[in-house]
Design a protein around this motif. Sequence first.
Motif, PDB file in Angstrom:
ATOM      1  N   TRP A 108       0.820  -1.207   0.000  1.00  0.00           N
ATOM      2  CA  TRP A 108       0.000   0.000   0.000  1.00  0.00           C
ATOM      3  C   TRP A 108       0.860   1.265   0.000  1.00  0.00           C
ATOM      4  CZ3 TRP A 108      -3.642  -2.483  -1.772  1.00  0.00           C
ATOM      5  CH2 TRP A 108      -4.205  -3.602  -1.179  1.00  0.00           C
ATOM      6  N   ASP A 109       2.119   1.152   0.483  1.00  0.00           N
ATOM      7  CA  ASP A 109       3.002   2.318   0.528  1.00  0.00           C
ATOM      8  C   ASP A 109       3.780   2.523  -0.767  1.00  0.00           C
ATOM      9  OD1 ASP A 109       2.243   2.850   3.158  1.00  0.00           O
ATOM     10  OD2 ASP A 109       3.739   1.425   3.930  1.00  0.00           O
ATOM     11  N   ASP A 110       3.998   1.456  -1.512  1.00  0.00           N
ATOM     12  CA  ASP A 110       4.779   1.542  -2.746  1.00  0.00           C
ATOM     13  C   ASP A 110       4.177   0.561  -3.754  1.00  0.00           C
ATOM     14  OD1 ASP A 110       6.633   1.478  -4.804  1.00  0.00           O
ATOM     15  OD2 ASP A 110       8.374   1.304  -3.493  1.00  0.00           O
ATOM     16  N   ALA A 111       3.450   1.056  -4.705  1.00  0.00           N
ATOM     17  CA  ALA A 111       2.714   0.212  -5.663  1.00  0.00           C
ATOM     18  C   ALA A 111       3.626  -0.665  -6.506  1.00  0.00           C
ATOM     19  CB  ALA A 111       1.846   1.073  -6.562  1.00  0.00           C
ATOM     20  N   ARG A 112       4.926  -0.362  -6.535  1.00  0.00           N
ATOM     21  CA  ARG A 112       5.854  -1.187  -7.314  1.00  0.00           C
ATOM     22  C   ARG A 112       6.197  -2.492  -6.603  1.00  0.00           C
ATOM     23  NH1 ARG A 112      10.376   3.207  -7.570  1.00  0.00           N
ATOM     24  NH2 ARG A 112       9.560   3.310  -5.472  1.00  0.00           N
ATOM     25  N   ARG A 113       5.949  -2.540  -5.301  1.00  0.00           N
ATOM     26  CA  ARG A 113       6.300  -3.723  -4.520  1.00  0.00           C
ATOM     27  C   ARG A 113       5.066  -4.540  -4.165  1.00  0.00           C
ATOM     28  NH1 ARG A 113      10.048  -1.377   0.202  1.00  0.00           N
ATOM     29  NH2 ARG A 113       7.956  -0.814   0.854  1.00  0.00           N
ATOM     30  N   LYS A 114       5.331  -5.776  -3.758  1.00  0.00           N
ATOM     31  CA  LYS A 114       4.277  -6.670  -3.289  1.00  0.00           C
ATOM     32  C   LYS A 114       4.656  -7.172  -1.899  1.00  0.00           C
ATOM     33  CE  LYS A 114       3.007  -8.145  -7.890  1.00  0.00           C
ATOM     34  NZ  LYS A 114       2.778  -9.232  -8.798  1.00  0.00           N
ATOM     35  N   GLN A 115       3.671  -7.660  -1.191  1.00  0.00           N
ATOM     36  CA  GLN A 115       3.869  -8.256   0.119  1.00  0.00           C
ATOM     37  C   GLN A 115       3.354  -9.694   0.078  1.00  0.00           C
ATOM     38  OE1 GLN A 115       5.382  -6.956   2.871  1.00  0.00           O
ATOM     39  NE2 GLN A 115       5.833  -5.063   1.755  1.00  0.00           N
ATOM     40  N   VAL A 116       4.097 -10.599   0.711  1.00  0.00           N
ATOM     41  CA  VAL A 116       3.753 -12.022   0.709  1.00  0.00           C
ATOM     42  C   VAL A 116       3.581 -12.480   2.153  1.00  0.00           C
ATOM     43  CG1 VAL A 116       4.509 -14.336   0.030  1.00  0.00           C
ATOM     44  CG2 VAL A 116       5.200 -12.342  -1.335  1.00  0.00           C
ATOM     45  N   VAL A 117       2.531 -13.242   2.390  1.00  0.00           N
ATOM     46  CA  VAL A 117       2.289 -13.818   3.707  1.00  0.00           C
ATOM     47  C   VAL A 117       1.776 -15.246   3.517  1.00  0.00           C
ATOM     48  CG1 VAL A 117      -0.099 -13.000   3.941  1.00  0.00           C
ATOM     49  CG2 VAL A 117       1.292 -13.359   5.990  1.00  0.00           C
ATOM     50  N   ILE A 118       2.093 -16.107   4.457  1.00  0.00           N
ATOM     51  CA  ILE A 118       1.610 -17.492   4.386  1.00  0.00           C
ATOM     52  C   ILE A 118       0.116 -17.503   4.697  1.00  0.00           C
ATOM     53  CG2 ILE A 118       2.188 -18.028   6.796  1.00  0.00           C
ATOM     54  CD1 ILE A 118       3.052 -20.850   5.784  1.00  0.00           C
ATOM     55  N   SER A 119      -0.626 -18.325   3.984  1.00  0.00           N
ATOM     56  CA  SER A 119      -2.073 -18.449   4.198  1.00  0.00           C
ATOM     57  C   SER A 119      -2.331 -19.568   5.206  1.00  0.00           C
ATOM     58  CB  SER A 119      -2.770 -18.777   2.877  1.00  0.00           C
ATOM     59  OG  SER A 119      -2.433 -20.093   2.478  1.00  0.00           O
ATOM     60  N   PRO A 120      -3.544 -19.650   5.727  1.00  0.00           N
ATOM     61  CA  PRO A 120      -3.866 -20.784   6.607  1.00  0.00           C
ATOM     62  C   PRO A 120      -3.644 -22.135   5.903  1.00  0.00           C
ATOM     63  CG  PRO A 120      -5.510 -19.069   6.868  1.00  0.00           C
ATOM     64  CD  PRO A 120      -4.625 -18.656   5.709  1.00  0.00           C
ATOM     65  N   ALA A 121      -3.984 -22.203   4.618  1.00  0.00           N
ATOM     66  CA  ALA A 121      -3.749 -23.449   3.863  1.00  0.00           C
ATOM     67  C   ALA A 121      -2.247 -23.715   3.733  1.00  0.00           C
ATOM     68  CB  ALA A 121      -4.384 -23.361   2.480  1.00  0.00           C
ATOM     69  N   GLY A 122      -1.463 -22.661   3.561  1.00  0.00           N
ATOM     70  CA  GLY A 122      -0.014 -22.806   3.472  1.00  0.00           C
ATOM     71  C   GLY A 122       0.582 -23.287   4.780  1.00  0.00           C
ATOM     72  N   ARG A 123       0.081 -22.754   5.888  1.00  0.00           N
ATOM     73  CA  ARG A 123       0.558 -23.201   7.208  1.00  0.00           C
ATOM     74  C   ARG A 123       0.214 -24.674   7.421  1.00  0.00           C
ATOM     75  NH1 ARG A 123       2.678 -20.525  11.202  1.00  0.00           N
ATOM     76  NH2 ARG A 123       2.106 -18.516  10.313  1.00  0.00           N
TER      77      ARG A 123
END
Length: 147
Positions: free
Chosen positions: A88-103
């Motif tokens: 949300w701070d820099d549209a050129r970047r992305k953020q990745v987080v593990i999902s419940p299914a991934g966990r």
Amino acid sequence: MTKLIETLSVSLFSEILALEQLLRSRISKGLPKGMELSHFSVLNHLAHVGGERTPAQLAKTFNLTRGAMTNTLNKLEWAGYVHIRPDWDDARRKQVVISPAGRAARDHAFAQIAPILTAATGVSGEENIKSILPILRELRLSMSSDS
């Protein structure tokens, strides 16, 4: 550098490389169908850090190119194991987080490979493992600071 330290260095890293090849092979065979070692490694890392990371941060952590990490993340996202959102701070970047299914997938995979890891390290005994971990960690940190 003395001849002895050269010989010891070559022997040490030869053993580490041989061990790495054997572990990769055994762990890969023990992972659930369709999961690659690279997938498990990223999921395991994200489960431990407990927050979001950028693809660039993950690439640096795993000493990979951004393209290679993007490929792995795309596969994980397709499987539903990670969520990738715009930064949300820099549209050129992305953020990745593990999902419940991934966990859940990481936990299942870990349950599959834990006996392999335990058997591999159990031969050496707890005290030997405890004594070598700081040495291996120091080697890893010294190698990563050189890059």
